[in-house]
Design a protein around this motif. Structure first.
Motif, mmCIF file in Angstrom:
data_model
loop_
_atom_site.group_PDB
_atom_site.id
_atom_site.type_symbol
_atom_site.label_atom_id
_atom_site.label_comp_id
_atom_site.label_asym_id
_atom_site.label_seq_id
_atom_site.Cartn_x
_atom_site.Cartn_y
_atom_site.Cartn_z
ATOM 1 N N ASP A 27 0.831 -1.209 0.000
ATOM 2 C CA ASP A 27 0.000 0.000 0.000
ATOM 3 C C ASP A 27 0.863 1.255 0.000
ATOM 4 N N LYS A 28 1.975 1.215 0.716
ATOM 5 C CA LYS A 28 2.886 2.361 0.734
ATOM 6 C C LYS A 28 3.465 2.594 -0.657
ATOM 7 N N PHE A 29 3.806 1.512 -1.337
ATOM 8 C CA PHE A 29 4.326 1.623 -2.700
ATOM 9 C C PHE A 29 3.250 2.194 -3.623
ATOM 10 N N ASN A 30 2.052 1.634 -3.542
ATOM 11 C CA ASN A 30 0.957 2.071 -4.409
ATOM 12 C C ASN A 30 0.531 3.506 -4.139
ATOM 13 N N SER A 31 0.708 3.976 -2.928
ATOM 14 C CA SER A 31 0.304 5.346 -2.603
ATOM 15 C C SER A 31 1.344 6.366 -3.035
ATOM 16 N N GLY A 32 2.507 5.890 -3.460
ATOM 17 C CA GLY A 32 3.536 6.806 -3.936
ATOM 18 C C GLY A 32 4.439 7.342 -2.850
ATOM 19 N N HIS B 264 12.549 10.968 -4.458
ATOM 20 C CA HIS B 264 12.973 11.596 -5.716
ATOM 21 C C HIS B 264 11.771 11.617 -6.655
ATOM 22 N N LYS B 265 10.992 12.681 -6.554
ATOM 23 C CA LYS B 265 9.713 12.765 -7.262
ATOM 24 C C LYS B 265 9.866 12.639 -8.769
ATOM 25 N N ASP B 266 10.855 13.275 -9.362
ATOM 26 C CA ASP B 266 11.000 13.222 -10.817
ATOM 27 C C ASP B 266 11.197 11.787 -11.311
ATOM 28 N N HIS B 267 12.048 11.039 -10.638
ATOM 29 C CA HIS B 267 12.271 9.643 -11.048
ATOM 30 C C HIS B 267 11.030 8.796 -10.798
ATOM 31 N N TRP B 268 10.359 9.040 -9.698
ATOM 32 C CA TRP B 268 9.136 8.299 -9.395
ATOM 33 C C TRP B 268 8.096 8.548 -10.482
ATOM 34 N N ASP B 269 7.918 9.810 -10.850
ATOM 35 C CA ASP B 269 6.945 10.157 -11.895
ATOM 36 C C ASP B 269 7.336 9.526 -13.230
ATOM 37 N N ASP B 270 8.628 9.519 -13.537
ATOM 38 C CA ASP B 270 9.104 8.878 -14.764
ATOM 39 C C ASP B 270 8.784 7.388 -14.751
ATOM 40 N N LEU C 43 6.398 5.836 -13.020
ATOM 41 C CA LEU C 43 4.952 5.629 -13.147
ATOM 42 C C LEU C 43 4.476 5.826 -14.579
ATOM 43 N N ASN C 44 5.025 6.807 -15.259
ATOM 44 C CA ASN C 44 4.650 7.050 -16.647
ATOM 45 C C ASN C 44 5.062 5.864 -17.521
ATOM 46 N N TYR C 45 6.305 5.432 -17.354
ATOM 47 C CA TYR C 45 6.801 4.281 -18.113
ATOM 48 C C TYR C 45 5.969 3.033 -17.816
ATOM 49 N N TYR C 46 5.769 2.751 -16.537
ATOM 50 C CA TYR C 46 5.035 1.565 -16.110
ATOM 51 C C TYR C 46 3.613 1.567 -16.678
ATOM 52 N N SER C 47 2.922 2.697 -16.565
ATOM 53 C CA SER C 47 1.531 2.743 -17.038
ATOM 54 C C SER C 47 1.461 2.593 -18.556
ATOM 55 N N ASN C 48 2.432 3.158 -19.266
ATOM 56 C CA ASN C 48 2.455 2.995 -20.721
ATOM 57 C C ASN C 48 2.719 1.544 -21.118
ATOM 58 N N VAL C 49 3.663 0.909 -20.453
ATOM 59 C CA VAL C 49 4.001 -0.474 -20.775
ATOM 60 C C VAL C 49 2.838 -1.414 -20.460
ATOM 61 N N MET C 50 2.170 -1.201 -19.346
ATOM 62 C CA MET C 50 1.128 -2.121 -18.900
ATOM 63 C C MET C 50 -0.238 -1.855 -19.528
ATOM 64 N N ALA C 51 -0.351 -0.792 -20.322
ATOM 65 C CA ALA C 51 -1.619 -0.467 -20.980
ATOM 66 C C ALA C 51 -1.877 -1.424 -22.152
ATOM 67 N N GLU C 52 -3.112 -1.462 -22.597
ATOM 68 C CA GLU C 52 -3.480 -2.259 -23.762
ATOM 69 C C GLU C 52 -2.604 -1.852 -24.947
#
Length: 112
Positions: free
Chosen positions: A11-16, A22-28, A30-39
Motif C-alpha cells: 500500500d505504501k508503494f501504491n500510494s507513492g 525523488h519525485k522526478d524519477h518516481w513520476d518517470d 509511473l509514466n513508463y510503467y503505465s504505458n508499458v502495462m496499458a493495452e
C-alpha cells in the motif's frame, strides 16, 4: 518489524510514498510503467500473466500479491495463472541448463 514482507508495504508503494525520495524519477517510473502495462499489441490480461510469471521468477512477494489480485480482477482463472507460473519455472530451468554450456566449454578446453 518481525517479517521482511509486510502486506501493508505494498500500500505504501501504491500510494507513492517513494516519490518523496525523488519525485522526478518516481513520476518517470509511473509514466513508463503505465504505458508499458496499458493495452497494446498484447492485451492487459496477457501482460498481467507475464507480470505474475516474472514476479514468481524474481521471487517478489509484493509483485506476487499485486499480480495475483490483478489477474483475478481481470477474470483470469487460477489454472491460467498457475500455467503462467509453470512457464516461468520451465524457463528458469532451461536458463540454468543452457548456461551449463559455459561450464562444458571450460571442461572441454581444460581436459587433456
Amino acid at each position: 518489524m518481525s517479517e521482511y514482507f509486510n502486506k501493508s508495504d505494498l500500500d505504501k508503494f501504491n500510494s507513492g510514498d517513494l516519490a518523496e525520495l525523488h519525485k522526478d524519477h518516481w513520476d518517470d517510473f509511473l509514466n513508463y510503467y503505465s504505458n508499458v502495462m496499458a493495452e497494446g499489441k498484447l492485451s492487459v490480461r496477457t501482460k498481467a500473466l507475464i507480470a505474475l510469471a516474472v514476479a514468481h521468477a524474481e521471487k517478489c512477494p509484493y509483485c506476487i500479491d499485486a499480480y495475483t489480485t490483478k489477474c483475478l480482477d481481470l477474470g483470469l482463472s487460477k489454472e491460467e495463472m498457475m500455467e503462467a507460473v509453470h512457464v516461468a519455472s520451465a524457463m528458469q530451468a532451461g536458463i540454468t541448463l543452457v548456461t551449463s554450456v559455459q561450464m562444458k566449454n571450460i571442461i572441454d578446453d581444460l581436459e587433456f
